[in-house]
Enzyme design. Structure first.
Site, PDB file in Angstrom:
ATOM      1  N   HIS A   7      66.148  32.048  28.621  1.00 57.96           N
ATOM      2  CA  HIS A   7      67.139  33.091  28.928  1.00 57.96           C
ATOM      3  C   HIS A   7      68.132  33.255  27.790  1.00 57.96           C
ATOM      4  CE1 HIS A   7      69.179  29.429  30.640  1.00 57.96           C
ATOM      5  NE2 HIS A   7      70.282  29.994  30.153  1.00 57.96           N
ATOM      6  N   GLU A  43      76.549  33.107  38.587  1.00 55.86           N
ATOM      7  CA  GLU A  43      75.582  33.692  37.659  1.00 55.86           C
ATOM      8  C   GLU A  43      74.551  34.540  38.377  1.00 55.86           C
ATOM      9  OE1 GLU A  43      74.038  29.730  36.363  1.00 55.86           O
ATOM     10  OE2 GLU A  43      72.127  30.631  36.893  1.00 55.86           O
ATOM     11  N   GLN A  60      70.837  35.780  31.721  1.00 61.97           N
ATOM     12  CA  GLN A  60      71.705  35.007  32.621  1.00 61.97           C
ATOM     13  C   GLN A  60      73.123  35.558  32.444  1.00 61.97           C
ATOM     14  OE1 GLN A  60      72.662  30.929  31.456  1.00 61.97           O
ATOM     15  NE2 GLN A  60      72.436  30.250  33.575  1.00 61.97           N
ATOM     16  N   HIS A  84      75.137  32.100  24.786  1.00 60.67           N
ATOM     17  CA  HIS A  84      74.170  31.090  24.347  1.00 60.67           C
ATOM     18  C   HIS A  84      72.759  31.625  24.488  1.00 60.67           C
ATOM     19  CE1 HIS A  84      74.440  30.246  28.761  1.00 60.67           C
ATOM     20  NE2 HIS A  84      73.171  29.908  28.648  1.00 60.67           N
ATOM     21  N   GLU A 134      70.660  26.033  24.525  1.00 61.02           N
ATOM     22  CA  GLU A 134      70.349  25.292  25.754  1.00 61.02           C
ATOM     23  C   GLU A 134      68.854  25.011  25.772  1.00 61.02           C
ATOM     24  OE1 GLU A 134      71.563  27.588  29.171  1.00 61.02           O
ATOM     25  OE2 GLU A 134      70.564  26.255  30.608  1.00 61.02           O
TER      26      GLU A 134
HETATM   27  N1  CMX Z   1      78.777  29.855  20.717  1.00 61.30           N
HETATM   28  C1  CMX Z   1      79.072  29.574  19.420  1.00 61.30           C
HETATM   29  N2  CMX Z   1      80.124  28.822  19.038  1.00 61.30           N
HETATM   30  C2  CMX Z   1      80.888  28.312  20.026  1.00 61.30           C
HETATM   31  C3  CMX Z   1      80.639  28.544  21.388  1.00 61.30           C
HETATM   32  C4  CMX Z   1      79.534  29.360  21.716  1.00 61.30           C
HETATM   33  N3  CMX Z   1      79.220  29.636  22.993  1.00 61.30           N
HETATM   34  N4  CMX Z   1      81.552  27.896  22.131  1.00 61.30           N
HETATM   35  C5  CMX Z   1      82.384  27.290  21.266  1.00 61.30           C
HETATM   36  N5  CMX Z   1      81.980  27.552  20.000  1.00 61.30           N
HETATM   37  C6  CMX Z   1      82.638  27.110  18.758  1.00 61.30           C
HETATM   38  C7  CMX Z   1      84.083  27.597  18.747  1.00 61.30           C
HETATM   39  O1  CMX Z   1      84.169  28.895  18.191  1.00 61.30           O
HETATM   40  C8  CMX Z   1      84.778  26.556  17.899  1.00 61.30           C
HETATM   41  O2  CMX Z   1      84.585  26.825  16.556  1.00 61.30           O
HETATM   42  P1  CMX Z   1      85.840  26.806  15.519  1.00 61.30           P
HETATM   43  O3  CMX Z   1      86.324  25.366  15.565  1.00 61.30           O
HETATM   44  O4  CMX Z   1      85.216  27.192  14.221  1.00 61.30           O
HETATM   45  O5  CMX Z   1      86.841  27.764  16.077  1.00 61.30           O
HETATM   46  C9  CMX Z   1      84.016  25.280  18.248  1.00 61.30           C
HETATM   47  O6  CMX Z   1      82.717  25.692  18.761  1.00 61.30           O
HETATM   48  C10 CMX Z   1      84.719  24.463  19.323  1.00 61.30           C
HETATM   49  O7  CMX Z   1      84.973  25.365  20.395  1.00 61.30           O
HETATM   50  P2  CMX Z   1      86.088  25.223  21.493  1.00 61.30           P
HETATM   51  O8  CMX Z   1      86.499  26.599  21.882  1.00 61.30           O
HETATM   52  O9  CMX Z   1      87.141  24.230  21.069  1.00 61.30           O
HETATM   53  O10 CMX Z   1      85.273  24.666  22.714  1.00 61.30           O
HETATM   54  P3  CMX Z   1      84.892  23.185  23.109  1.00 61.30           P
HETATM   55  O11 CMX Z   1      84.659  22.335  21.913  1.00 61.30           O
HETATM   56  O12 CMX Z   1      85.841  22.720  24.145  1.00 61.30           O
HETATM   57  O13 CMX Z   1      83.479  23.503  23.835  1.00 61.30           O
HETATM   58  C11 CMX Z   1      81.132  23.387  23.808  1.00 61.30           C
HETATM   59  C12 CMX Z   1      82.371  23.958  23.124  1.00 61.30           C
HETATM   60  C13 CMX Z   1      79.915  23.959  23.128  1.00 61.30           C
HETATM   61  C14 CMX Z   1      81.139  21.864  23.680  1.00 61.30           C
HETATM   62  C15 CMX Z   1      81.195  23.793  25.313  1.00 61.30           C
HETATM   63  O14 CMX Z   1      81.201  25.206  25.412  1.00 61.30           O
HETATM   64  C16 CMX Z   1      80.057  23.256  26.135  1.00 61.30           C
HETATM   65  O15 CMX Z   1      80.064  22.116  26.553  1.00 61.30           O
HETATM   66  N6  CMX Z   1      79.014  24.099  26.400  1.00 61.30           N
HETATM   67  C17 CMX Z   1      77.878  23.680  27.219  1.00 61.30           C
HETATM   68  C18 CMX Z   1      78.040  24.051  28.678  1.00 61.30           C
HETATM   69  C19 CMX Z   1      78.130  25.524  28.904  1.00 61.30           C
HETATM   70  O16 CMX Z   1      78.278  26.327  27.994  1.00 61.30           O
HETATM   71  N7  CMX Z   1      78.035  25.906  30.226  1.00 61.30           N
HETATM   72  C20 CMX Z   1      78.066  27.305  30.649  1.00 61.30           C
HETATM   73  C21 CMX Z   1      76.686  27.903  30.797  1.00 61.30           C
HETATM   74  C22 CMX Z   1      75.908  27.273  31.943  1.00 61.30           C
HETATM   75  C23 CMX Z   1      74.418  27.652  31.960  1.00 61.30           C
HETATM   76  O17 CMX Z   1      73.891  28.185  31.009  1.00 61.30           O
HETATM   77  O18 CMX Z   1      73.797  27.390  33.016  1.00 61.30           O
HETATM   78 CO    CO Z   2      72.140  29.151  30.361  1.00 62.16          CO
END
Ligand code: CMX
Ligand code: CO
Length: 147
Positions: A7, A43, A60, A84, A134
């Site tokens: 997705h 979602e 998604q 993502h 993912e």
């Molecule tokens: N795509 C690309 N870059 C991303 C991003 C994304 N979705 N999310 C965060 N970033 C980048 C930010 O821009 C930031 O970069 P800079 O430092 O250059 O500004 C950096 O990563 C850190 O971002 P943050 O805003 O401080 O966010 P966190 O570190 O707290 O969290 C992450 C980032 C990836 C660890 C967190 O989003 C995560 O754990 N994701 C996995 C879970 C998830 O996304 N769940 C929702 C979807 C559920 C599903 O698909 O079922």
């Molecule tokens: Co997803």
């Protein structure tokens, strides 16, 4: 082995309005909806096509259900858009371990529960050229649901 696009995750402020857009503009219908409390999202999965590995590819659509969820934080910073991409695999544990061995940060020690009973994990976007990635192994019942 990663065998399909499972997705594309799209973050939105208003899930119902976004679902309406995809229905009226493209004719895509909702295949499944759920709230994933752990991920902090409501979602809708829109099935786009089936794939040669017996799975399918979806959009998604994600709306945060809590202010402190990762998607709420992302929306506040970026506005709506592609959040993502997810690759499908028959064995998320093996693929995550192999990718971790290549030096990419895998965010969870053990896969967690994703859409439709799937098992999911994430790769850090900073290790993936800016793409939050993912990995998904779908539940067998997903295939039953499709029948
Ligand atoms: N795509 C690309 N870059 C991303 C991003 C994304 N979705 N999310 C965060 N970033 C980048 C930010 O821009 C930031 O970069 P800079 O430092 O250059 O500004 C950096 O990563 C850190 O971002 P943050 O805003 O401080 O966010 P966190 O570190 O707290 O969290 C992450 C980032 C990836 C660890 C967190 O989003 C995560 O754990 N994701 C996995 C879970 C998830 O996304 N769940 C929702 C979807 C559920 C599903 O698909 O079922
Ligand atoms: Co997803």
């Amino acid at each position: 082995m990663l065998t399909r696009i499972d997705h594309i995750g799209i973050a939105c402020f208003d899930l119902d309005a976004t679902v309406d857009f995809y229905r009226t503009t493209y004719g895509f219908e909702v295949f499944h909806t759920e709230v994933n409390e752990e991920q902090g999202v409501r979602e809708a999965m829109l099935k786009i096509n089936e794939t040669s590995d017996g799975g399918a590819s979806y959009l998604q659509l994600l709306q945060p259900v809590r202010e402190d969820s990762t998607v709420a934080k992302w929306l506040a910073k970026n506005g709506e858009g592609v959040h993502h991409i997810a690759f499908g695999t028959a064995d998320v544990d093996a693929d995550a371990a192999a990718i971790r061995d290549k030096g990419v940060r895998v965010l969870y020690d053990q896969p967690r529960t994703g859409s439709m009973g799937s098992r999911i994990t994430f790769l850090h976007p900073k290790d993936c050229h800016g793409v939050l990635t993912e990995l998904v192994t779908s539940a067998e019942r997903r295939h039953d649901d499709q029948g």
